[in-house]
Write an enzyme that holds these catalytic residues in place. Structure first.
Site, PDB file in Angstrom:
ATOM      1  N   HIS A 240      -0.982 -33.714  12.407  1.00 50.36           N
ATOM      2  CA  HIS A 240      -0.930 -32.425  13.124  1.00 50.36           C
ATOM      3  C   HIS A 240      -0.784 -31.177  12.233  1.00 50.36           C
ATOM      4  CE1 HIS A 240       3.317 -33.297  12.708  1.00 50.36           C
ATOM      5  NE2 HIS A 240       3.338 -34.157  13.688  1.00 50.36           N
ATOM      6  N   ASN A 286       6.091 -29.228  18.294  1.00 50.06           N
ATOM      7  CA  ASN A 286       6.428 -29.202  16.876  1.00 50.06           C
ATOM      8  C   ASN A 286       5.397 -30.010  16.100  1.00 50.06           C
ATOM      9  OD1 ASN A 286       7.748 -28.836  14.491  1.00 50.06           O
ATOM     10  ND2 ASN A 286       9.233 -30.468  14.825  1.00 50.06           N
ATOM     11  N   ASP A 313      -1.688 -36.012  19.523  1.00 48.52           N
ATOM     12  CA  ASP A 313      -0.217 -35.962  19.536  1.00 48.52           C
ATOM     13  C   ASP A 313       0.292 -35.954  20.985  1.00 48.52           C
ATOM     14  OD1 ASP A 313       2.392 -35.943  18.729  1.00 48.52           O
ATOM     15  OD2 ASP A 313       2.348 -33.964  17.785  1.00 48.52           O
ATOM     16  N   GLY A 332       6.448 -30.818  22.640  1.00 46.98           N
ATOM     17  CA  GLY A 332       5.302 -31.690  22.847  1.00 46.98           C
ATOM     18  C   GLY A 332       4.579 -31.480  24.159  1.00 46.98           C
TER      19      GLY A 332
END
Lengths: 436, 311
Positions: A240, A286, A313, A332
């Site tokens: 990410h 994050n 993610d 998230g």
């Protein structure tokens, strides 16, 4: 037998064009140009017990791979289970997903890896390739048993969510993983720089009175891990990527021939920290959503090959974690059911060709993880059929995922997976394309 | 002019006209506090809940007194005595409150945006009495009122806000408020205490105290919190006081009629020396007095209906 007829196949490095694909017992048994009247198996129409899918006007991709998801099982089944996560995956066009090990208990041993794989087999939709923990308990103190984990089916190691703070442990993890030919996936974050930050550091955070997370929180760790990659010669995959500085560091490392690869997520090439206003917990993640300059650097990094992979993610959270004060909200968002249309937008925006997109969503993750994806005779029949012109509005209430935490609800999109085939079985069929 | 706001969440959502109306209303309220019987029946029968998740003496007392002077029933609730300690979420606590039909909720919370979340979820008017590092609108309003009272107008004034801007909701609200009313604001502090992008609120930035103070009409000193040392924001109170503390000597650079403000509580000898705090330029106690008037005005404008203040 299953035959996918008249689709436009996009399988970079293998074939590209109109092909009919013949599938039997989970394998591709023949791939022939569409319109050829006959092949060794006879014309599809004359073979008994054959399901024929007319894929005219559809794109046919090798099954999409999402190498970064959180399926929450075992431990947080109220957010997602392996079954619901896999169901979300195939609805989004993904035939394979790689769940991160931050379950409870942590996937740092053979038994949990076995459990995940067994549950996935029972669910019977997407393939699941677990990522096991770098360190026991994700505690950053001792290595997990990579040999046993690999034997159980783990395809990579990561302490995702808990960055490996100690450089020495990271060095040894890379060296030790190298012995098994598996990559280390690094969640790059210097926690002391993140401190109590809740979103990207900058004007938006300052205006909302939220503590910021600087870009350097990510890029200093990217730079450290690149140095360790250089030291060890191990395969390093950076998870990410969200900042311009990280993109530049990875680009430089690649120029020097280091064995580093990188991924980003659709939200980092689509959104900016402006989306957090006003205290939108559905835009809290994050690494955080960054500035428009960072977003541009991510898009360029995807375009110029610095970033190899698009991964979601996918991070399911319930209202318990999201309907709270912003600083208390969990990080998230879910992504399995929105990633493909958001990524197709990159092609529409002329940032890349369809072939390059398939490299990012199939070929590169497969290469990094050692999976087979070519649509050719003898290979597993994992395919995604996409209607590139289908226009629709994202409705989170209709998601197969157990969770609804997406900032993309209500977005108008173009392009959607309409059928997903795993191991020769139709596991998702949005538009009832099957005609017998 | 009619007041259109349903809530007072932050200064950014108030127009210059809104601010002027609040200040004008507060000036009329002021007289009530000077009567021998400091009470009018304006909000009789109205229930105001003061919901304080964070410790506060001055602000809570000020809201409480304001409610009582308008005859509203003010009920104070603090996090330590509420179900929050039993793990109830903010939203559940608020919904339970709403079920008891209050007319207005005043909330202070350590999380930025908590009042905004409540405002989205419940239908009762909300006044933000301070949310994290984000906003403290009633403080900014009372600061502007205190300055306007002395100067006639804040338009064109040079305002210096000095201290830990990063962690200060008072600074953010005052930057927006004073700027909206036509003042020029400069913030000053060590770079560790100046947040990224603060200029986008309309302020200029300097790290030099003398530059900030030079020709200032208004100086607002912010409380320095000792625990920020642990986050490496400054090395010691001693050095902070020497460089960023307001002393008589430093004050010589300001205009002779400069006003000194401080939102309190004071750290005497750290950000402000006692002789300055108690000196002729200080309007620190005006701020406290005006705080009650501002909060009376906010109550009146939000739930006072058409009723006249004086009756």
């Amino acid at each position: 037998m299953l035959v996918i007829k008249n689709g436009q196949v996009v399988d970079p490095g293998n074939i590209n064009g109109d092909f009919d694909i013949f599938i039997e017992e989970g394998k591709i048994i023949a791939v022939i140009p569409s319109g050829s009247s006959e092949n060794s198996k006879g014309t599809p129409d004359t073979i008994p017990d054959t399901i024929i899918i007319d894929a005219s006007g559809k794109l046919v991709f090798p099954g999409l791979i999402d190498m970064h998801v959180h399926l929450r099982e075992p431990g947080h089944e109220y957010k997602e289970t392996i079954a619901t996560g896999c169901s979300a995956a195939v609805s989004g066009g993904f035939t394979s997903v790689c769940p991160m090990p931050n379950t409870n208990p942590v996937n740092d041993n053979q038994e949990i890896t076995d459990y995940i794989i067994r549950k996935a087999r029972e669910a019977g939709t997407a393939r699941v390739y677990p990522v096991a923990a770098i360190s026991k308990g994700l505690e950053g103190k001792a290595l997990s048993e990579y040999g046993e984990l690999k034997a159980a089916g783990a395809v990579a190691f990561s302490d995702d969510g808990n960055p490996v703070a100690t450089a020495q442990l990271m060095r040894r993890a890379m060296e030790y993983a190298k012995g098994f030919g598996l990559p280390i996936i690094s969640h790059c974050e210097e926690k002391s720089l993140t401190a109590d930050g809740d979103m990207n550091e900058g004007a938006v955070a300052t205006q909302m009175g939220l503590a910021g997370i600087p870009n350097a929180s990510e890029s200093v760790m990217v730079m450290r891990d690149i140095a360790l990659c250089e030291l060890t010669g191990a395969a390093l995959h950076i998870a990410h990527v969200s900042t311009a500085q990280s993109v530049h560091a990875i680009q430089d490392a690649k120029k020097r021939g280091l064995t580093v690869t990188a991924e980003t997520a659709p939200h980092y090439f689509t959104l900016t920290d402006e989306m957090v206003f006003p205290y939108n917990t559905l835009s809290k993640m994050n690494p955080p959503l960054r500035s428009s300059q960072d977003r541009e650097a991510i898009r360029q990094g995807l375009s110029n090959g610095t970033i190899d992979v698009i991964a979601t993610d996918h991070a399911p959270h319930s209202s318990l974690e999201k309907d709270v004060e912003f600083s208390k909200a969990a990080n998230g968002i879910i992504g399995l059911e929105t990633a493909l249309p958001l990524s197709l937008k990159l092609v529409a925006d002329k940032l890349m060709t369809m072939e390059t997109l398939i490299e990012k969503m199939v070929k590169n993750p497969a290469r990094i993880l050692g999976l087979t994806t070519d649509l050719s005779e003898g290979n597993p029949a994992d395919l995604t059929l996409v209607d590139p012109d289908y226009e629709y509005t994202i409705d989170a209430e209709k998601f197969k995922s157990k969770s609804r935490n997406t900032p993309f609800n209500g977005w108008k999109m173009k392009g959607k997976a309409v059928m997903t085939i795993v191991d020769g079985r139709i596991v998702y069929d949005a538009h009832q394309l099957v005609s017998e | 002019m009619e007041f259109q706001q349903k809530n007072i969440l932050d200064m950014a959502s108030l127009s210059a006209d809104d601010i002027k109306l609040i200040l004008d209303t507060a000036e009329t309220m002021k007289e009530i506090s000077e009567r021998p019987i400091k009470k009018v029946p304006t909000l009789r029968g109205k229930t105001i809940v003061l919901f304080f998740y964070e410790p506060s003496t001055r602000t809570r007392l000020s809201f409480d007194i304001a409610a009582k002077r308008l005859s509203a029933d003010g009920i104070a609730l603090s996090a330590s005595t509420s179900s929050m300690v039993k793990g109830e979420t903010l939203i559940d606590t608020a919904r339970n409150l709403v079920a008891m039909k209050p007319d207005l909720i005043v909330i202070r919370h350590s999380a930025a945006g908590a009042p905004h979340m409540l405002a989205r979820m419940i239908d009762v008017p909300i006044i933000n009495a301070g949310d994290g590092m984000h906003a403290h609108p009633s403080q900014a309003l009372l600061d502007i009122l205190s300055v306007r009272e002395r100067k006639g107008s804040v338009k064109g004034l040079k305002v210096a806000i000095i201290g830990d801007i990063s962690h200060s909701r008072v600074a953010r609200s005052n930057i927006i408020g004073f700027t909206r009313m036509g003042a020029r604001v400069t913030v000053c502090g060590p770079p560790t205490m100046i947040p990224k992008g603060i200029e986008t609120l309309g302020t200029s930035v300097t790290y030099d105290m003398d530059t900030a103070i030079k020709n200032a009409d208004v100086i607002m000193m912010l409380r320095i919190q000792k625990e920020r040392q642990a986050a490496y924001l400054f090395p010691s109170e001693r050095e902070y006081a020497a460089i960023y503390g307001l002393t008589k000597e430093k004050l010589t650079h300001a205009r002779p009629d400069v006003l000194i403000l401080h939102p309190g509580p004071l750290n005497r000898g750290v950000e402000i020396s006692p002789d300055v705090a108690d000196g002729p330029h200080s309007i620190i106690l005006d701020q406290v007095t005006n705080g009650v008037s501002i909060r009376m005005a906010l109550f009146y404008l939000l739930i006072g209906g058409a009723r006249n203040v004086g009756d």
